[in-house]
Design a protein around this motif. Structure first.
Motif, PDB file in Angstrom:
ATOM      1  N   GLY A 146       0.792  -1.222   0.000  1.00 49.49           N
ATOM      2  CA  GLY A 146       0.000   0.000   0.000  1.00 49.49           C
ATOM      3  C   GLY A 146       0.820   1.265   0.000  1.00 49.49           C
ATOM      4  O   GLY A 146       1.694   1.456  -0.845  1.00 49.49           O
ATOM      5  N   VAL A 147       0.588   2.124   1.004  1.00 50.02           N
ATOM      6  CA  VAL A 147       1.143   3.478   0.991  1.00 50.02           C
ATOM      7  C   VAL A 147       1.562   3.871   2.398  1.00 50.02           C
ATOM      8  O   VAL A 147       0.926   3.483   3.378  1.00 50.02           O
ATOM      9  N   SER A 148       2.654   4.628   2.490  1.00 57.03           N
ATOM     10  CA  SER A 148       3.108   5.154   3.780  1.00 57.03           C
ATOM     11  C   SER A 148       3.180   6.667   3.691  1.00 57.03           C
ATOM     12  O   SER A 148       3.627   7.228   2.688  1.00 57.03           O
ATOM     13  N   LEU A 149       2.719   7.325   4.751  1.00 55.74           N
ATOM     14  CA  LEU A 149       2.666   8.786   4.811  1.00 55.74           C
ATOM     15  C   LEU A 149       3.465   9.259   6.018  1.00 55.74           C
ATOM     16  O   LEU A 149       3.190   8.858   7.153  1.00 55.74           O
ATOM     17  N   ASN A 150       4.442  10.119   5.777  1.00 51.84           N
ATOM     18  CA  ASN A 150       5.299  10.628   6.849  1.00 51.84           C
ATOM     19  C   ASN A 150       4.561  11.725   7.618  1.00 51.84           C
ATOM     20  O   ASN A 150       4.171  12.741   7.035  1.00 51.84           O
ATOM     21  N   VAL A 151       4.399  11.514   8.934  1.00 50.84           N
ATOM     22  CA  VAL A 151       3.645  12.451   9.759  1.00 50.84           C
ATOM     23  C   VAL A 151       4.552  13.155  10.762  1.00 50.84           C
ATOM     24  O   VAL A 151       4.753  14.362  10.695  1.00 50.84           O
ATOM     25  N   ASP A 152       5.121  12.414  11.699  1.00 55.00           N
ATOM     26  CA  ASP A 152       5.879  13.002  12.812  1.00 55.00           C
ATOM     27  C   ASP A 152       6.951  12.007  13.218  1.00 55.00           C
ATOM     28  O   ASP A 152       6.805  11.278  14.194  1.00 55.00           O
TER      29      ASP A 152
END
Length: 200
Positions: A146-152
């Motif tokens: 899937g997908v990974s989203l950089n947050v903190d």
């Protein structure tokens, strides 16, 4: 679509569970979206070249069966695994990728961040810096990974790789773009809602 919130889980057993779920599913199996974070890990796709790991910093490298090169997962990053029957949803692989990318773009727009696709480089970018990485495997018409989203997160491990095979590619995260305190789980919930909307 069933949304499963796995919390912080080790990468290898989660990867194995995705494979097992996909192998066992049939035409009536509901689609699932798994939300999680991982302890620090590099994952190397099928076409991955070892030279894209620039140095050993003590983070394990897991060889996996998605497309693409090497990427990093770690705490403070939302990972969304999409276990979908593309045939039932009448989706092409390109159509699925476009919908995932648009879900990221729309989510970030809600936080006041202008993001976009970059020609020839899957994922989502703010300027030239990557904020979300995308990699899929399609087997018997069904997707996983899937997908990974950089947050903190601590972005320093990206210095040890050529992210997604691109030498010198910059990476960024929501924390560095928007003032405020960031709860990765809350961002994950908002992201899940965007993904569900775009996949209807």
């Amino acid at each position: 679509m069933i949304v499963r919130r796995l919390g912080r889980v080790d990468y290898a057993p989660t990867f194995a569970a995705m494979q097992e779920f996909t192998a066992a599913r049939d035409a009536d199996t509901p689609d699932e979206l798994w939300l999680c974070e991982h302890p620090p890990v590099f994952t190397q796709g099928l076409s991955g070249k070892p030279e894209h790991l620039l140095k050993d910093i003590g983070i394990p490298v897991v060889q996996i069966d998605r497309g693409g090169q090497i990427t990093y997962h770690g705490p403070g990053q939302v990972v969304a695994y999409l276990l979908l029957d593309l045939r039932r949803r009448e989706l092409t692989v390109r159509g699925l990728v476009n919908r995932i990318e648009q879900a990221v773009i729309d989510l970030l727009a809600g936080y006041g961040v202008t993001a976009a696709r970059l020609e020839g480089a899957p994922g989502v970018y703010v300027g030239r810096a990557k904020i979300a990485a995308l990699g899929l495997r399609i087997k018997h018409g069904c997707s996983y990974h899937g997908v990974s989203l950089n947050v903190d997160m601590d972005l320093s491990p990206y210095d040890a790789i050529n992210p997604c095979g691109y030498e010198g590619m910059a990476v960024t995260q929501i924390r560095d773009l928007v003032v405020g305190e960031w709860d990765t789980a809350k961002v994950g919930e908002a992201f899940a809602a965007e993904l569900e909307k775009h996949l209807q």
